[in-house]
Motif scaffolding. Structure first.
Motif, short mmCIF file in Angstrom:
data_model
loop_
_atom_site.label_atom_id
_atom_site.label_comp_id
_atom_site.label_asym_id
_atom_site.label_seq_id
_atom_site.Cartn_x
_atom_site.Cartn_y
_atom_site.Cartn_z
N THR A 48 -5.49 -5.11 10.70
CA THR A 48 -7.07 -5.00 10.30
C THR A 48 -6.88 -6.13 11.91
O THR A 48 -7.57 -6.46 12.84
N THR A 102 0.52 -1.30 -0.39
CA THR A 102 -0.22 -0.06 0.10
C THR A 102 0.66 0.94 0.08
O THR A 102 0.80 2.44 -0.55
N ALA A 143 -4.46 5.38 8.81
CA ALA A 143 -5.28 5.05 7.37
C ALA A 143 -6.52 4.75 7.64
O ALA A 143 -7.79 5.80 8.21
N SER A 144 -7.28 4.22 6.21
CA SER A 144 -8.23 3.37 6.13
C SER A 144 -8.51 2.24 6.81
O SER A 144 -7.97 1.25 6.29
N GLY A 145 -9.79 1.88 6.29
CA GLY A 145 -10.90 0.45 6.42
C GLY A 145 -10.08 -0.55 5.60
O GLY A 145 -8.97 -1.54 5.46
N GLN A 146 -10.13 0.08 3.99
CA GLN A 146 -9.53 -0.26 2.67
C GLN A 146 -7.42 -1.01 3.12
O GLN A 146 -7.58 -1.54 3.29
N LEU A 147 -7.08 0.73 3.70
CA LEU A 147 -6.08 0.39 3.98
C LEU A 147 -5.25 -1.27 4.52
O LEU A 147 -4.20 -1.60 4.19
N ARG A 148 -5.80 -1.11 5.65
CA ARG A 148 -5.39 -1.84 7.36
C ARG A 148 -6.00 -3.02 6.88
O ARG A 148 -5.22 -4.24 7.76
N ASN A 149 -6.54 -3.42 5.71
CA ASN A 149 -6.73 -5.31 5.52
C ASN A 149 -6.15 -5.14 4.38
O ASN A 149 -6.07 -6.26 4.41
N LYS A 150 -4.73 -4.31 3.06
CA LYS A 150 -4.40 -4.67 2.58
C LYS A 150 -2.83 -4.94 4.00
O LYS A 150 -1.46 -5.24 3.60
#
Lengths: 210, 316
Positions: B76, B32, B99-106
């Motif tokens: 996450t 990311t 960060a954001s939820g999307q970034l924390r997932n990756k």
């Protein structure tokens, strides 16, 4: 390479052709870089998109986003900032939402990707799509596919008990509240400012308590 | 983006050797931050070694009651782990503040530690930056420095380490575990993992060439009340202007580290020993010798007020 649309010229046609020609011109530009930079060699990529197996030959630099839009013509997923800041490119990979612009296709061998096209169609909408229509959760619509993919994933994340910045009790049950939803949607920007209607749509689908 | 070749490593030692043995090679995990920088050609690796197959995505309890977090555990998954939420809440709070939820997932645990500064001059190839191009100069020193470092700076660099997770790991006395290209293992206390800019601001940390993070170890829980208070320009999804990671005990003692103020998580043990005297004493000691600019001297006041708020919350 997929064929480039021919006239009659449409706004979408111009945008697609522009993006495709830009992609082509980057190859010689990179080859002129430092001598040690390797030349682009296509690599095979296999993945499942919306339940369908696809096999492609892609430059290693191809992002998942460009794979979806330029190679598979799944243009529902949008390119906004292309740097992970706006969330317009949000898709689900193996059930988890990610920014498809910040991921290389070659890193997704065998992965299952779900895009807005896989969530529902005009004739058979996903409940979140129906709720966005009902609550007018968009204006220009450009961020909407990313908002909807993210919204669907957010409700699952709350159900799964993933904590957020606004969660008071980290060890208790996760509340399905508007505060939780809004915090978790901060990676999806809407320049039209349809936020309150987006949260109305999410609250309806998720059954928000407050 | 510059062209690069790509491989998927099968073992940590193989990955480390692959990066060490090739000029211009880099590891990639979540990607990311690296891909963002590659698009801007601030990073231009000629070869990427993908570490996703290395089975480093587990969180396990250690024999001394602590936790070993695999390098590939997503932000996450780490924030959501039941034992982390219960016994290391400062870590969960720090991760979900970033960060954001999307970034924390990756984003991965190791990748988060390795993320690069968000100094605007590092991101602007038209201007000099010693971190981006060694010895090219520092445009930030005379530039817009409101977000930048106030302490531990050098005349070559005033960039901050941008992350949240590492600030909590610093307060928890975490230890980074690595594999070196010759297949040996090494441990690096979080205090020594990130470095100050000094004369070589292009070096963010103390890892050697090809050295691969395989895990981060947390010592046994230390109890106390855990806080991560982050002050930023908007309510969510923004980097810290100042953040405070704190573990406070009922007797007024505790631990505290600051984020957003230096080139590394900023914890001064002699300063936190003054916690019973209040935020003013702690911040005066922690920021002793600080050299803020006109634009960012507010950060020291903000650090004191943020810590005072945390202490008040702990006592309430």
């Amino acid at each position: 390479m997929p064929s480039i649309p021919t006239p009659p010229i449409t706004r979408r046609g111009v945008l697609v052709a522009g993006a495709a020609s830009a992609a082509v011109t980057t190859v010689p530009a990179a080859a002129q870089g430092p001598a040690k930079a390797p030349k682009s060699t296509p690599v095979p990529v296999k993945l499942s998109v919306n339940g369908k197996e696809v096999e492609l030959e892609l430059d290693t630099r191809t992002t998942l986003l460009d794979t979806l839009r330029e190679h598979l013509k799944l243009t529902g997923t949008k390119k906004g900032c292309d740097h992970g800041q706006c969330g317009a490119c949000t898709v689900m990979v193996n059930g988890t939402r990610v920014n498809s612009c910040l991921s290389l296709a070659v890193m997704h061998q065998g992965d299952e990707v779900t895009t807005i096209e896989g969530l529902g169609s005009a004739d058979d909408m996903h409940p979140m799509q129906e709720a966005f229509v009902k609550h007018d959760g968009y204006q220009c619509g450009y961020c909407t596919p990313g908002q909807i993919c993210s919204a669907v994933a957010v409700l699952k994340e709350i159900e799964a008990g993933v904590p957020s910045h606004v969660t008071d009790d980290l060890t208790g049950p996760m509340p399905m509240t508007r505060a939780e939803m809004t915090e978790r949607m901060s990676g999806n920007i809407c320049r039209c400012g349809a936020y309150s209607n987006i949260f109305d749509a999410m609250a309806e689908v998720g059954g928000a308590k407050a | 983006m510059k062209a690069f070749t790509y491989e998927r490593a099968k073992s940590p030692a193989e990955a480390a050797a692959a990066v060490a043995g090739r000029e211009g090679a880099k590891f990639i995990a979540g990607g990311t931050n690296l891909l963002d920088l590659m698009k801007l050609e601030i990073e231009a690796p000629t070869h990427l070694v993908d570490v996703q197959d290395l089975a480093l995505d587990q969180i396990e309890e250690t024999s001394d009651g602590g936790l070993r977090i695999g390098a590939l555990v997503s932000n996450t998954a780490l924030a959501a782990h039941p034992k982390v939420r219960k016994d290391y809440a400062v870590l969960t709070r720090a991760i979900v503040a970033g960060a954001s939820g999307q970034l924390r997932n990756k984003a991965t645990t190791a990748g988060n530690l390795l993320q690069r500064t968000r100094c605007p001059y590092f991101y602007d190839p038209n201007l000099p930056c010693n971190k981006r191009v060694p010895n090219s100069g520092c445009a930030a020193a005379e530039g817009f420095s409101r977000q930048l470092a106030v302490v531990g700076t050098s005349d070559k660099c005033i960039a901050t380490y941008p992350g949240d997770m590492a600030i909590a790991m610093r307060v928890l006395d975490a230890v980074v575990e690595t594999v070196t290209p010759d297949g040996k293992t090494r441990t690096i206390p979080m205090a020594e993992f990130h470095r100050l800019p000094g004369d070589k601001p292009w070096l963010d940390n103390t890892l050697g060439k090809g050295e691969l993070i395989v895990s981060v170890r947390l010592p046994a829980p230390v109890g106390g009340q855990h806080f991560y208070q982050k002050v930023r320009d908007r309510r969510s999804y923004a980097f810290a202007l100042v953040s405070v990671a704190a573990i406070l005990n009922d007797d007024g003692t505790g631990r505290v580290a600051f984020g957003g103020v230096a080139h590394k998580p900023w914890r001064v043990e002699a300063a936190e020993a003054l916690l019973p005297q209040g935020a003013g004493a702690v911040v005066a000691k922690a920021f002793e010798g600080a050299s803020p600019t006109e634009h960012n001297k507010y950060k020291i006041t903000l650090a004191e007020r943020t810590l005072a708020g945390v202490i008040a919350e702990a006592r309430s």
